[in-house]
Design a protein around this motif. Structure first.
Motif, PDB file in Angstrom:
ATOM      1  N   PRO A 164      -0.978  10.117   0.185  1.00  0.00           N
ATOM      2  CA  PRO A 164       0.232   9.922   0.478  1.00  0.00           C
ATOM      3  C   PRO A 164       0.807   8.575   0.838  1.00  0.00           C
ATOM      4  N   ALA A 165       2.044   8.229   1.216  1.00  0.00           N
ATOM      5  CA  ALA A 165       2.424   7.009   1.507  1.00  0.00           C
ATOM      6  C   ALA A 165       2.473   6.987   3.213  1.00  0.00           C
ATOM      7  N   SER A 166       2.200   5.852   3.815  1.00  0.00           N
ATOM      8  CA  SER A 166       2.540   6.073   5.338  1.00  0.00           C
ATOM      9  C   SER A 166       2.813   4.273   5.701  1.00  0.00           C
ATOM     10  N   GLY A 167       3.016   3.671   4.796  1.00  0.00           N
ATOM     11  CA  GLY A 167       3.286   2.240   5.056  1.00  0.00           C
ATOM     12  C   GLY A 167       4.767   1.902   5.572  1.00  0.00           C
ATOM     13  N   LYS A 168       4.984   0.791   6.233  1.00  0.00           N
ATOM     14  CA  LYS A 168       6.301   0.421   6.861  1.00  0.00           C
ATOM     15  C   LYS A 168       6.597  -0.874   6.461  1.00  0.00           C
ATOM     16  N   LEU A 169       8.092  -1.040   6.354  1.00  0.00           N
ATOM     17  CA  LEU A 169       8.300  -2.646   6.294  1.00  0.00           C
ATOM     18  C   LEU A 169       8.045  -3.170   7.361  1.00  0.00           C
TER      19      LEU A 169
END
Length: 726
Positions: free
Chosen positions: A289-294
């Protein structure tokens, strides 16, 4: 309760680990990542937000550091950088808060644990450091925009995919890992500039695909240089997004995203290296899953903290052994073992794959397609799987029909095949066919009935294909249209084994014939050929374009490993048509043999079985079917329903669990799945080249010994494996 100190750690990486770059900074010092940084990371309080940002400029003076950094920030980069022109890539990492023990450890870094840059490459590429990098990048990479939840991709059989790399040559790591999930057509613009003619050609071609994934690799940190992205590249991406669904992955500075705020499916990888190029495809296809934030605000529409959380679809991922608790040092023993076996003439080449906890952590190709060493084996080399066909093809169809309620394994085969009535096979049960205890012979040599003393019978064969001779037995050899019907009639008339007693049931006797009867049952119930049913039900939805019958229909012969020089029957080197003679007479599609494939595609299919029929967000088999078929059925028969199990004398390591299931193949192949360890092991070879008389693979117990190394890799990390010295 320990006092927690917020931390914003700056980890220094060099943008490239090439020797010439490192040698230019011999006087520069750097932190030791292996022990100290791993220690700090392991003692951090988990945070919901973990972000990495590359190409950020370092502080240039002590005064600037003291002015711009808060008192609670821990800044980890070597002090000599403050007085030199060196411009490393700095990756800010917000890992949450550090406890006091980790905080004290961090404070010692700059004073006591400084390592010369000459050793930095080794520090950053050892297993502990690589594990840290994988974990950080997986949490950091950000799905910035996701139109109508296109990501992660589902229903692969309804989509057509192309990829375009800009800034790197065709066939880079990014494209190679995209291809592990489904069929792709790959394109590339290696330089920064794109001519008008090239742009128009790409637009015309790529617009025909439902999804185009673009990897933007030529990104630098200079805003004055538009981050290294040419106007032609930006225009091409903008025009292409109006023609089809475009997913843009930017392998560089998040500030460069300002040029693509109209792109509706946008991913920021922050850095361009082999790790990020492996991870992005896994996010796109739902392996992780993707969970990164800018971490920064780019435009009014792309703000700090933006990022779309995506879900895992439980597709196979790809990582390093340490991420799943295996030791690289132990697994590396496989390299020497396989190389030695090749030198000893056991087989000309091989593929070996290990997957654990849903991640492929070892996938290598060894040797060549032949002993003449002209063409090396790759991970895309297609192998004849022989009897692995039974579990990777016919058994999958049987389980599917059983799950749908169309097939009852406790029913007689003659219930589905009326032509079995009034034959010696009238009372055979489906269950007994699966358990190899129906009294059938081991195999059939019906191909000998199509020969005369002087050679092949011309009433069966022609050297030219046509309406009267549509069955390709080998290139340049074609059988009559009724050949498969003749084989089936010969099967119906074949004798059975003699019972030890008229009133006793047959005991286990491995048989190809039982799976050919099962093929007939499947085709009758599915109302279509076995290969068509498998393609529509499993292979295409799973994205398995390298798992197929009759590979010459879709693959170049030079990408297929040859098997035997068949002097007894076909008179040619068998390559691209099935090695098994009976399966060849059936047009290459038989219940017992005929499937070709790669280790990766087999691993996907086995992972679906390991997950009780679930894969890629779809339930292919009811969750009770695989456990039923893979358990031992009877005290006097150690096999599962169609599956092989651990038993004395079989070609399997004694280290596997009692719940493991798998199968071997005559050409030198095997697949094994261990649900207790969440482990898959696959070995593919063409040991029968150029003759089946080469039995070294079995005599040396090659497959078993390599499998034992895999299990030993869960133990001590020193690479020692007991019992393999002989």
């Amino acid at each position: 309760m320990k006092k927690l100190v917020p931390a914003f750690i700056l980890i220094v990486f060099f943008g490239c680990f090439h020797k010439q770059i490192i040698s230019s900074f011999n006087s520069v010092k750097s932190i030791r990542l292996q022990s100290d940084l791993a220690f700090i990371s392991s003692h951090s309080v988990p945070s919901k937000q973990i972000v990495l940002t590359s190409n950020t400029q370092p502080f240039t003076t002590i005064q600037q550091r003291n002015t711009e950094a808060s008192l609670n920030d821990l800044l980890f980069f070597p002090l000599p950088f403050l007085q030199q022109d060196a411009n490393p890539i700095i990756i800010p990492l917000r890992i949450g808060a550090l406890d006091s023990q980790a905080n004290n450890k961090a404070a010692q870094l700059l004073d006591n644990r400084i390592t010369p840059v000459s050793g930095l490459e080794k520090e950053l590429t050892n297993p502990a450091s690589l594990l840290l990098q994988y974990n950080l990048y997986e949490k950091a990479i950000t799905v910035v925009k996701n139109k109508q939840t296109l990501l992660p991709f589902r229903n692969l059989d309804t989509l057509t995919f192309a990829s375009l790399t800009i800034g790197e040559p065709k066939g880079n790591t990014f494209q190679n890992y995209l291809s592990k999930y489904t069929s792709f057509q790959h394109f590339a613009v290696a330089g920064k500039e794109i001519s008008e003619k090239e742009s128009e050609t790409l637009l015309s071609t790529l617009g025909n695909y439902k999804v185009v994934i673009i990897g933007l690799h030529n990104v630098n940190s200079s805003a004055l240089q538009a981050y290294g992205i040419s106007q032609a590249s930006r225009t091409l991406i903008e025009r292409l997004r109006t023609k089809t669904d475009v997913v843009l992955a930017v392998f560089g500075s998040p500030y460069s995203l300002k040029y693509f705020d109209r792109v509706e499916n946008l991913v920021c990888a922050y850095d361009n290296n082999s790790i990020t190029q492996k991870i992005v495809p896994q996010i796109l296809f739902g392996a992780i899953p993707a969970s990164g934030k800018l971490p920064v605000t780019v435009t009014a529409g792309l703000k700090a903290g933006d990022g779309v959380n995506t879900v895992s679809l439980k597709r196979l991922g790809y990582s390093i052994p340490e991420q799943v608790g295996l030791h690289s040092a132990t697994l590396r023993r496989i390299d020497d073992m396989v190389d030695n076996y090749i030198q000893d003439g056991v087989m000309p080449g091989a593929q070996v794959l290990v997957a654990k906890n849903g991640k492929v952590v070892f996938e290598k190709a060894y040797g060549h397609l032949t002993y003449e060493e002209k063409t090396p084996v790759t991970t895309h080399t297609i192998y004849d799987l022989a009897s692995v066909t039974k579990v990777a093809a016919t058994l999958q169809a049987v389980m599917s029909l059983d799950a749908q309620g169309k097939l009852d394994i406790n029913q007689k085969a003659s219930y589905y095949l009326p032509e079995l009535k009034n034959t010696n096979k009238e009372d055979m049960f489906i269950r007994d066919l699966l358990l190899h205890q129906a009294g059938l012979l081991a195999f059939q040599d019906h191909w000998t009935k199509t020969k005369t003393e002087s050679g092949l019978d011309s009433s069966y064969y022609s050297t030219k294909s046509g309406p009267d001779h549509p069955v390709m037995v080998a290139p340049g050899l074609y059988g009559i249209a009724s050949l498969k019907d003749s084989l089936w009639q010969w099967t119906l008339q074949s004798r059975l084994l003699k019972k030890p007693s008229p009133h006793k049931k047959y005991t286990f006797r491995y048989s190809d014939i039982g799976f050919d009867i099962l093929q007939q049952v499947v085709e009758r119930l599915a109302e279509q050929p076995l290969d068509t049913y498998l393609n529509q039900t499993f292979y295409q939805p799973l994205g398995l374009d390298e798992l197929t019958f009759n590979p010459l229909h879709t693959f170049d012969v030079n990408n297929i490993a040859p098997t035997e020089m068949d002097n007894r029957f076909r008179g040619v080197l068998v390559r691209g048509t099935v090695h098994d003679q009976e399966a060849a007479l059936m047009g290459g599609v038989a219940g017992h043999a005929g499937l070709f494939g790669t280790a990766n595609d087999l691993a996907v299919l086995m992972q679906m079985n390991l997950q009780n029929g679930f894969y890629g967000g779809k339930q292919y088999l009811s969750d009770q079917i695989v456990p039923l078929f893979t358990k031992t059925q009877q005290p006097n028969n150690k096999r599962g329903l169609g599956w092989d199990k651990l038993q004395p004398g079989e070609n399997v390591s004694t280290l596997i669990s009692a719940n493991a299931f798998g199968h071997t193949g005559f050409t030198g192949t095997c697949v094994w799945v261990d649900p207790d360890e969440d482990l898959i092991y696959i070995f593919l070879s063409n040991r029968v080249y150029p003759t089946v008389n080469n039995t070294k693979l079995a005599r040396y117990k090659v497959r078993e010994k390599i499998q034992s190394v895999v299990y030993s890799a869960m133990g001590a990390p020193d690479g020692y494996v007991a019992g393999l010295e002989k």
